[in-house]
Design a protein around this motif. Structure first.
Motif, PDB file in Angstrom:
ATOM      1  N   ARG A 201       0.816  -1.219   0.000  1.00 23.39           N
ATOM      2  CA  ARG A 201       0.000   0.000   0.000  1.00 23.39           C
ATOM      3  C   ARG A 201       0.847   1.266   0.000  1.00 23.39           C
ATOM      4  O   ARG A 201       0.440   2.296  -0.528  1.00 23.39           O
ATOM      5  CB  ARG A 201      -0.914   0.008   1.219  1.00 23.39           C
ATOM      6  CG  ARG A 201      -2.025  -0.986   1.119  1.00 23.39           C
ATOM      7  CD  ARG A 201      -2.919  -0.880   2.314  1.00 23.39           C
ATOM      8  NE  ARG A 201      -3.860  -1.995   2.281  1.00 23.39           N
ATOM      9  CZ  ARG A 201      -4.685  -2.279   3.241  1.00 23.39           C
ATOM     10  NH1 ARG A 201      -4.697  -1.542   4.332  1.00 23.39           N
ATOM     11  NH2 ARG A 201      -5.505  -3.291   3.135  1.00 23.39           N
ATOM     12  N   ASP A 202       2.032   1.178   0.606  1.00 29.61           N
ATOM     13  CA  ASP A 202       2.898   2.364   0.657  1.00 29.61           C
ATOM     14  C   ASP A 202       3.812   2.468  -0.564  1.00 29.61           C
ATOM     15  O   ASP A 202       4.797   3.194  -0.555  1.00 29.61           O
ATOM     16  CB  ASP A 202       3.721   2.369   1.946  1.00 29.61           C
ATOM     17  CG  ASP A 202       4.689   1.188   2.034  1.00 29.61           C
ATOM     18  OD1 ASP A 202       4.646   0.301   1.147  1.00 29.61           O
ATOM     19  OD2 ASP A 202       5.493   1.160   2.979  1.00 29.61           O
ATOM     20  N   ASP A 203       3.506   1.744  -1.632  1.00 31.00           N
ATOM     21  CA  ASP A 203       4.245   1.729  -2.898  1.00 31.00           C
ATOM     22  C   ASP A 203       5.647   1.141  -2.791  1.00 31.00           C
ATOM     23  O   ASP A 203       6.491   1.394  -3.643  1.00 31.00           O
ATOM     24  CB  ASP A 203       4.328   3.129  -3.523  1.00 31.00           C
ATOM     25  CG  ASP A 203       2.996   3.584  -4.080  1.00 31.00           C
ATOM     26  OD1 ASP A 203       2.193   2.705  -4.463  1.00 31.00           O
ATOM     27  OD2 ASP A 203       2.765   4.805  -4.143  1.00 31.00           O
ATOM     28  N   SER A 204       5.921   0.365  -1.758  1.00 28.32           N
ATOM     29  CA  SER A 204       7.212  -0.329  -1.661  1.00 28.32           C
ATOM     30  C   SER A 204       7.051  -1.740  -2.242  1.00 28.32           C
ATOM     31  O   SER A 204       5.961  -2.316  -2.233  1.00 28.32           O
ATOM     32  CB  SER A 204       7.696  -0.393  -0.213  1.00 28.32           C
ATOM     33  OG  SER A 204       6.792  -1.150   0.566  1.00 28.32           O
ATOM     34  N   VAL A 205       8.117  -2.262  -2.743  1.00 28.39           N
ATOM     35  CA  VAL A 205       8.101  -3.583  -3.372  1.00 28.39           C
ATOM     36  C   VAL A 205       8.033  -4.665  -2.291  1.00 28.39           C
ATOM     37  O   VAL A 205       8.768  -4.626  -1.302  1.00 28.39           O
ATOM     38  CB  VAL A 205       9.356  -3.787  -4.254  1.00 28.39           C
ATOM     39  CG1 VAL A 205       9.426  -5.187  -4.805  1.00 28.39           C
ATOM     40  CG2 VAL A 205       9.372  -2.769  -5.380  1.00 28.39           C
ATOM     41  N   ALA A 206       7.156  -5.644  -2.474  1.00 30.22           N
ATOM     42  CA  ALA A 206       6.984  -6.722  -1.510  1.00 30.22           C
ATOM     43  C   ALA A 206       7.645  -8.025  -1.967  1.00 30.22           C
ATOM     44  O   ALA A 206       7.993  -8.872  -1.151  1.00 30.22           O
ATOM     45  CB  ALA A 206       5.501  -6.976  -1.267  1.00 30.22           C
ATOM     46  N   ARG A 207       7.820  -8.179  -3.259  1.00 31.59           N
ATOM     47  CA  ARG A 207       8.403  -9.414  -3.796  1.00 31.59           C
ATOM     48  C   ARG A 207       9.180  -9.062  -5.052  1.00 31.59           C
ATOM     49  O   ARG A 207       8.775  -8.219  -5.840  1.00 31.59           O
ATOM     50  CB  ARG A 207       7.303 -10.422  -4.116  1.00 31.59           C
ATOM     51  CG  ARG A 207       7.807 -11.776  -4.523  1.00 31.59           C
ATOM     52  CD  ARG A 207       6.933 -12.864  -3.899  1.00 31.59           C
ATOM     53  NE  ARG A 207       7.340 -14.178  -4.354  1.00 31.59           N
ATOM     54  CZ  ARG A 207       8.223 -14.939  -3.738  1.00 31.59           C
ATOM     55  NH1 ARG A 207       8.790 -14.512  -2.635  1.00 31.59           N
ATOM     56  NH2 ARG A 207       8.544 -16.121  -4.187  1.00 31.59           N
TER      57      ARG A 207
ATOM     58  N   ILE B 267      11.944 -13.712  -4.547  1.00 31.10           N
ATOM     59  CA  ILE B 267      12.585 -13.230  -3.320  1.00 31.10           C
ATOM     60  C   ILE B 267      11.583 -12.360  -2.573  1.00 31.10           C
ATOM     61  O   ILE B 267      11.007 -11.427  -3.149  1.00 31.10           O
ATOM     62  CB  ILE B 267      13.843 -12.387  -3.652  1.00 31.10           C
ATOM     63  CG1 ILE B 267      14.813 -13.174  -4.523  1.00 31.10           C
ATOM     64  CG2 ILE B 267      14.517 -11.903  -2.375  1.00 31.10           C
ATOM     65  CD1 ILE B 267      15.812 -12.313  -5.255  1.00 31.10           C
ATOM     66  N   ASP B 268      11.373 -12.648  -1.293  1.00 30.64           N
ATOM     67  CA  ASP B 268      10.527 -11.802  -0.460  1.00 30.64           C
ATOM     68  C   ASP B 268      11.327 -10.589  -0.008  1.00 30.64           C
ATOM     69  O   ASP B 268      12.462 -10.716   0.447  1.00 30.64           O
ATOM     70  CB  ASP B 268      10.040 -12.562   0.776  1.00 30.64           C
ATOM     71  CG  ASP B 268       8.977 -13.590   0.442  1.00 30.64           C
ATOM     72  OD1 ASP B 268       8.195 -13.348  -0.495  1.00 30.64           O
ATOM     73  OD2 ASP B 268       8.938 -14.648   1.105  1.00 30.64           O
TER      74      ASP B 268
END
Length: 164
Positions: free
Chosen positions: A84-90, A121-122
């Motif tokens: 939601r905060d526009d950061s990459v999760a995977r 990669i997580d």
């Protein structure tokens, strides 16, 4: 059931399948693999792939090189999922190789192929853990790529029944 198990080896022998590495390191495939040198490959991923290839090809005693393996790598990391905060999760790391087997005596390319693999990669809260995950994925991908390349070179050697 017992009769089936006893007849299975006869059925497999009749189909014409033969082991790729028959004769071990002194067989035609093992001897040909021992005659392949790996040209230097650029970058960290190149160093990892080259070492993995040398480990697999050097399983037999080194002979005078008859072939050279030239490899160009493409190593990419892309973000797949976004929070939601526009950061990459995977992330997805792909390692692709275009390789050529060159017969040194003639200077001709006898095998020109590609191989590749990818890993997920997580991306976690710790930057160190993410970097460690990326490095671990690269190590695994290098091993997988080396296995694929050696298998393809072994199939080439088997088809051409190169003799030591």
């Amino acid at each position: 059931m017992r009769a089936f198990v006893l007849l299975l080896p006869l059925a497999l022998a009749a189909c014409g399948l033969q082991p790729l590495y028959s004769g071990g390191s002194s067989g035609p495939v093992g001897a040909s693999l021992g005659e392949v040198e790996v040209a230097p490959i650029e970058g960290k991923s190149g160093w990892l792939v080259a070492n993995a290839l040398r480990d697999r090809l050097g399983a037999v005693e080194q002979r005078t090189p008859r072939y050279r393996l030239d490899i160009k790598l493409d190593d990419n990391i892309i973000g797949l999922a976004v929070r939601r905060d526009d950061s990459v999760a995977r992330e997805r790391r792909t390692l692709r190789a275009r390789y050529q087997l060159v017969e040194l005596g003639k200077g001709t390319v006898v095998l020109d192929a590609t191989a590749g693999s990818d890993a997920g990669i997580d991306v976690v809260g710790s930057e160190y853990a993410t970097i460690a995950g990326e490095a671990s994925a690269l190590e695994r991908l290098s091993e997988i790529l080396a296995d694929k390349i050696v298998a393809r070179v072994a199939i080439y050697a088997r088809r051409n029944q190169a003799t030591p």
